[in-house]
Scaffold this motif. Structure first.
Motif, PDB file in Angstrom:
ATOM      1  N   THR A 292     -12.237   6.040   8.906  1.00  0.00           N
ATOM      2  CA  THR A 292     -14.130   5.874   7.469  1.00  0.00           C
ATOM      3  C   THR A 292     -13.047   4.940   6.434  1.00  0.00           C
ATOM      4  O   THR A 292     -13.817   4.400   5.618  1.00  0.00           O
ATOM      5  N   TRP A 293     -12.375   4.090   6.506  1.00  0.00           N
ATOM      6  CA  TRP A 293     -11.448   3.556   5.389  1.00  0.00           C
ATOM      7  C   TRP A 293     -12.780   2.835   4.769  1.00  0.00           C
ATOM      8  O   TRP A 293     -12.411   2.410   3.803  1.00  0.00           O
ATOM      9  N   GLU A 294     -12.378   2.026   5.559  1.00  0.00           N
ATOM     10  CA  GLU A 294     -13.119   0.376   5.429  1.00  0.00           C
ATOM     11  C   GLU A 294     -15.490   1.168   4.659  1.00  0.00           C
ATOM     12  O   GLU A 294     -15.771   0.392   4.323  1.00  0.00           O
TER      13      GLU A 294
ATOM     14  N   GLY B 111      -6.977  15.813  -5.147  1.00  0.00           N
ATOM     15  CA  GLY B 111      -6.933  14.871  -6.494  1.00  0.00           C
ATOM     16  C   GLY B 111      -7.237  13.416  -5.943  1.00  0.00           C
ATOM     17  O   GLY B 111      -6.725  12.490  -6.501  1.00  0.00           O
ATOM     18  N   ARG B 112      -7.665  13.152  -4.579  1.00  0.00           N
ATOM     19  CA  ARG B 112      -7.408  11.641  -4.233  1.00  0.00           C
ATOM     20  C   ARG B 112      -8.343  10.726  -4.198  1.00  0.00           C
ATOM     21  O   ARG B 112      -9.016  11.184  -3.346  1.00  0.00           O
ATOM     22  N   ASN B 113      -8.781  10.491  -5.045  1.00  0.00           N
ATOM     23  CA  ASN B 113     -10.045   9.571  -5.902  1.00  0.00           C
ATOM     24  C   ASN B 113      -9.887   8.282  -5.691  1.00  0.00           C
ATOM     25  O   ASN B 113     -10.412   6.920  -5.647  1.00  0.00           O
TER      26      ASN B 113
ATOM     27  N   ILE C 185       5.595   1.189  -5.609  1.00  0.00           N
ATOM     28  CA  ILE C 185       4.463   0.297  -5.209  1.00  0.00           C
ATOM     29  C   ILE C 185       3.090   1.196  -4.504  1.00  0.00           C
ATOM     30  O   ILE C 185       3.032   2.163  -3.935  1.00  0.00           O
ATOM     31  N   ARG C 186       2.260   0.547  -4.469  1.00  0.00           N
ATOM     32  CA  ARG C 186       1.440   0.703  -4.433  1.00  0.00           C
ATOM     33  C   ARG C 186       0.754   2.044  -5.446  1.00  0.00           C
ATOM     34  O   ARG C 186       0.798   2.860  -5.188  1.00  0.00           O
ATOM     35  N   ASN C 187       1.220   2.223  -6.182  1.00  0.00           N
ATOM     36  CA  ASN C 187       1.464   3.455  -7.810  1.00  0.00           C
ATOM     37  C   ASN C 187       2.455   4.852  -6.842  1.00  0.00           C
ATOM     38  O   ASN C 187       2.243   6.231  -7.336  1.00  0.00           O
TER      39      ASN C 187
ATOM     40  N   TRP D 113      -0.854   8.507  10.916  1.00  0.00           N
ATOM     41  CA  TRP D 113       0.574   8.919  10.502  1.00  0.00           C
ATOM     42  C   TRP D 113       0.669   7.064   9.677  1.00  0.00           C
ATOM     43  O   TRP D 113       1.191   6.108  10.068  1.00  0.00           O
ATOM     44  N   ASP D 114       0.511   7.490   8.128  1.00  0.00           N
ATOM     45  CA  ASP D 114       0.885   5.861   7.527  1.00  0.00           C
ATOM     46  C   ASP D 114       2.470   6.080   6.915  1.00  0.00           C
ATOM     47  O   ASP D 114       2.372   6.956   6.773  1.00  0.00           O
ATOM     48  N   MET D 115       2.492   4.511   6.123  1.00  0.00           N
ATOM     49  CA  MET D 115       3.724   4.603   5.123  1.00  0.00           C
ATOM     50  C   MET D 115       3.973   3.760   4.319  1.00  0.00           C
ATOM     51  O   MET D 115       3.408   2.745   4.671  1.00  0.00           O
ATOM     52  N   ASN D 116       3.079   3.579   3.176  1.00  0.00           N
ATOM     53  CA  ASN D 116       3.038   2.852   2.508  1.00  0.00           C
ATOM     54  C   ASN D 116       3.569   1.497   1.801  1.00  0.00           C
ATOM     55  O   ASN D 116       2.735   1.308   0.174  1.00  0.00           O
ATOM     56  N   ARG D 117       4.664   2.071   1.323  1.00  0.00           N
ATOM     57  CA  ARG D 117       6.006   1.527   0.436  1.00  0.00           C
ATOM     58  C   ARG D 117       6.702   1.596   1.279  1.00  0.00           C
ATOM     59  O   ARG D 117       7.733   2.070   2.521  1.00  0.00           O
TER      60      ARG D 117
ATOM     61  N   THR E 278       0.723   5.084  14.777  1.00  0.00           N
ATOM     62  CA  THR E 278       1.813   4.850  13.832  1.00  0.00           C
ATOM     63  C   THR E 278       0.922   3.522  13.045  1.00  0.00           C
ATOM     64  O   THR E 278       0.713   2.833  13.155  1.00  0.00           O
ATOM     65  N   CYS E 279       1.337   3.420  11.748  1.00  0.00           N
ATOM     66  CA  CYS E 279       0.811   2.908  10.419  1.00  0.00           C
ATOM     67  C   CYS E 279       1.495   2.502   9.233  1.00  0.00           C
ATOM     68  O   CYS E 279       2.235   3.275   9.067  1.00  0.00           O
ATOM     69  N   SER E 280       0.930   1.552   8.821  1.00  0.00           N
ATOM     70  CA  SER E 280       2.463   1.464   7.700  1.00  0.00           C
ATOM     71  C   SER E 280       1.453   0.030   6.710  1.00  0.00           C
ATOM     72  O   SER E 280       2.287  -1.210   6.988  1.00  0.00           O
TER      73      SER E 280
HETATM   74  C1  GLA Z   1      -3.115   1.602   4.709  1.00  0.00           C
HETATM   75  C2  GLA Z   1      -3.751   1.444   6.009  1.00  0.00           C
HETATM   76  C3  GLA Z   1      -5.344   1.231   6.207  1.00  0.00           C
HETATM   77  C4  GLA Z   1      -5.763   2.206   5.294  1.00  0.00           C
HETATM   78  C5  GLA Z   1      -5.007   2.839   3.545  1.00  0.00           C
HETATM   79  C6  GLA Z   1      -5.295   4.275   3.286  1.00  0.00           C
HETATM   80  O1  GLA Z   1      -3.943   0.958   3.909  1.00  0.00           O
HETATM   81  O2  GLA Z   1      -2.796   0.439   6.968  1.00  0.00           O
HETATM   82  O3  GLA Z   1      -5.447   1.708   7.098  1.00  0.00           O
HETATM   83  O4  GLA Z   1      -5.861   3.937   6.193  1.00  0.00           O
HETATM   84  O5  GLA Z   1      -3.828   2.850   3.827  1.00  0.00           O
HETATM   85  O6  GLA Z   1      -5.221   4.553   1.951  1.00  0.00           O
END
Ligand code: GLA
Length: 705
Positions: free
Chosen positions: A302-304, A339-341, A409-411, A444-448, A486-488
């Motif tokens: 659903t992300w984009e 709270g995730r808006n 990083i990314r808040n 499973w994400d890891m954004n920083r 696995t996503c980052s």
């Molecule tokens: C990262 C992921 C995206 C999405 C966003 C959500 O950037 O790579 O695909 O899941 O986080 O915040």
């Protein structure tokens, strides 16, 4: 010469000398005939001693030692409060178990034990190596470096390495391997977009289909260091291991440290040989699917499509439209928890947002299941937002260094998983969500990145990566049927160690088909298609602003574990027909795409590229030809198709073409009507390609007659 260890696969030989000191590679390459007098050959050929150097000669062993007068990068660096900094090991015991060898080595003066493990997999041709150091003294040993070292032949003179950034992963670059050496260092605390832990080294100008090449990949999701060098005596080596920070690893008496596994492989058939070996290894030895043999379900993420705007009634409409176009797994991405808006808050508060979902998730999951799909959910378990209930309750759980401000990083901050209570909290939240709902898939994400990670007054990159592995392992133990991606921030954390615990990776946050052509090609050197997440994005790409028709997007996303990432409920009928067409095509081809041998073609013109997959029995193949940029020449070039059976006749026909034929007055005849060609002709003479519009692609099917 005694004590020669000779490991063979059908195509590769590895010969190691293991006498009194640390073992040394004498040969690694194309398989040698057995009983060819190896002992006498190596006796006669090895180690002439040049003038003005160490009188006895020096050895580049599997762990080079400064102590023996080798002035190159040692395999081990460390000390015992200053002492024992230049250990010298002797080999105590060699044990063999099939294709695995274990060298047990000791330095009694420094009170250190070193074990070198090595295995050449006969089914995949991949060599696995790792080292373990044990402190046998009665005081701490401060380890600075322990790394895998492999000696390369002198014809290994060119490097291909990978670089990138967010939305631009797996880019390749070439370099000469010479005396100035080559260093690739990653200090980001995750596998990283920037410094993927893989490298190819081979004969000058090695290509997709030709040349002697060695491929390397370090299975580790943290900091690493690759070092390749042409020494002043002409010998060449590659080192790869974890990059440790000062003081990060101190071995208490009796304690051990093991390097990550280095995966290496040799091919005399260019890069295709390397990637086919790696793919086979990933399929047989690395990735474990919860339900082996099950087809890879087509995703909708659903992300984009909706980002943080979650309205359950609308999501149900998306579910229905997704089912209509053929989706088989529906994944709710970021935005579902309290709270995730937006991306400024709430990481850590892994409770369903009851304001957004007043009736819970169940009605959506029911609808997903009623439409014959599986349900998946996004998490980013290792993170904590400064604006979260979790942070307000436990600011001390943030991974940081006391006395300094931690950057966001990314808040967001990182949760210190080395604190048992923090680990248990997040495990508990995941466990509870997975127990309450029928969730079959986690993204499973890891954004920083990790910045200044300290735990117990020491650098804590290593500890955080290990704790992350433990967390995934525990989740899998409790929920063995759940598949994990696995996503980052896209492809920032994919390597063979994380893939032992996950079954898919998100290759990039860039869904622009043109960019994806390069990203997926880069990823294909190490990863097979069935684990490479590839989605059709919206017509107007969100990360680049480019527009492509559904055919170019569809053909590109077909080569992976396919999905769509958009809002099908809002898409035009024409767009939806396009998605449905490519989803159906993917389903009809996935038996081939997800089990066959992947290859890339050498294309004469840099503005085009071609890749494909041949079935294991060579009865079927699918080929993609893409025009990436404006053609330089008025006519295209032939594409040689490797890997078919030369004796077989194939029916060649166009399946799809995203280009209008404005550049062609007359197309190659096989485009107009299916043609019959032999595997030998297709490989040696090749298929003459049409000139396509820039940013378009064509799909060709080959089937044995
Ligand atoms: C990262 C992921 C995206 C999405 C966003 C959500 O950037 O790579 O695909 O899941 O986080 O915040």
């Amino acid at each position: 010469m005694s004590n020669l260890i000779h490991l063979n696969t059908d195509t590769t030989s590895l010969v190691i000398k293991a006498e009194k000191s640390l073992p040394e590679i004498l040969y690694w390459g194309k398989r040698l005939p057995e009983d060819t007098g190896l002992d006498t050959f190596f006796e006669a050929n090895h180690h002439p001693v040049p003038q003005a150097r160490i009188d006895t000669g020096t050895v580049v062993s599997l762990c080079p030692e400064h102590a023996r007068g080798l002035f190159t990068a040692p395999g081990l660096e460390g000390c015992r409060h200053g002492d024992d900094w230049t250990p010298e090991f002797s080999l105590s015991e060699t044990t063999m178990d099939g294709h695995r060898v274990r060298f047990l080595c000791h330095d009694p003066r420094a009170a250190l034990q070193l074990v070198i493990n090595l295995g050449l997999n006969p089914g995949t041709d991949v060599l696995e190596t790792s080292l373990t150091l044990t402190n046998q003294g009665d005081s701490g040993y401060q380890l600075r470096k322990l790394t895998n070292t492999l000696l390369l032949p002198t014809h290994a003179r060119e490097i291909m390495y990978f670089h990138g950034r967010w939305t631009h992963e797996f880019q390749t670059e070439r370099k000469k391997l010479d005396r100035s050496g080559f260093i690739l260092e990653n200090r980001r605390g995750r596998t990283s977009h920037e410094h993927f832990p893989g490298i190819m080294i081979g004969q000058p100008n090695f290509s997709e289909t030709s040349g002697k090449v060695y491929g390397f990949h370090l299975g580790w999701s943290g900091n690493h260091r690759f070092h390749a060098e042409a020494m002043s005596d002409g010998r060449r080596y590659l080192q790869a291991g974890e990059l440790l920070m000062p003081g990060e690893v101190e071995l208490a008496p009796g304690a051990s440290y093991s390097t990550p596994t280095l995966y290496s492989t040799y091919s005399n058939k260019g890069l295709n040989g390397i990637s086919q070996n790696f793919h086979r290894h990933v399929r047989r030895e690395i990735v474990r699917f919860p339900e082996p043999g099950k087809v890879r379900p087509v995703h909708l993420n659903t992300w984009e499509g909706i980002y943080f705007d979650h309205d359950p009634e609308y999501i149900v409409q998306m579910v229905r439209s997704a089912a209509e176009i053929g989706v088989e797994r529906f994944i709710i991405d970021d935005g579902w928890f309290r709270g995730r808006n937006d991306d400024k808050a709430a990481l850590g508060d892994w409770y369903l947002d009851e304001q957004k979902y007043p009736r819970g998730l169940q009605p959506i999951i029911d609808c997903v299941k009623d439409h014959g799909m599986e349900f998946g959910l996004w998490f980013e378990p290792e993170m904590i937002s400064p604006d979260s209930d979790l942070y307000r309750a436990h600011p001390e759980w943030m991974l940081h260094t006391d006395g300094y401000d931690q950057v966001t990083i990314r808040n967001q901050y990182v949760l210190n998983l080395q604190i048992p209570e923090a680990f248990d909290y997040v495990l508990g939240r995941l466990d509870s969500m997975l127990s309450e709902y029928d969730i079959r898939y986690i993204k499973w994400d890891m954004n920083r990145e990790l910045v200044q990670p300290t735990h117990n007054h020491r650098a804590a990159f290593h500890g955080q990566v290990q704790a992350y592995y433990r967390l995934v392992d525990e989740v899998r133990k409790r929920h063995p049927l759940v598949e994990i991606e696995t996503c980052s921030g896209g492809g920032g954390r994919v390597d063979y160690e994380v893939l032992k615990r996950t079954q898919r990776f998100w290759a990039s946050d860039c869904n622009d088909a043109l960019e994806r052509q390069t990203i997926q090609r880069g990823a294909s050197y190490f990863f097979p298609l069935e684990i490479t997440g590839a989605h059709i994005g919206a017509k107007l790409c969100h990360t680049t602003g480019r527009q492509h028709n559904a055919d170019f997007r569809g053909i590109t996303a077909l080569f992976g574990h396919m999905g769509v990432e958009l809002d099908p409920a809002r898409a035009s009928e024409e767009e939806k027909r396009g998605f449905a067409k490519y989803i159906a095509l993917h389903k009809s081809l996935r038996h081939l795409l997800h089990t066959g041998n992947y290859f890339r073609c050498d294309t004469a013109h840099k503005e085009s590229q071609a890749w494909g997959v041949v079935s294991q029995d060579q009865s079927e193949a699918v080929l993609m030809f893409a025009q990436l940029a404006m053609p330089e020449y008025a006519m295209s070039a032939t594409v040689l198709i490797p890997g078919l059976d030369p004796q077989k006749q194939y029916k060649v026909q166009v399946l799809e073409n995203s280009s209008s034929d404005i550049y062609m007055k007359r197309c190659p005849p096989w485009m107009v009507e299916p043609a019959t060609m032999s595997g030998a002709l297709l490989e040696q003479v090749g298929l003459m390609m049409p000139v396509l519009q820039p940013e378009s692609a064509m799909l060709i099917h080959l089937e044995e007659i």
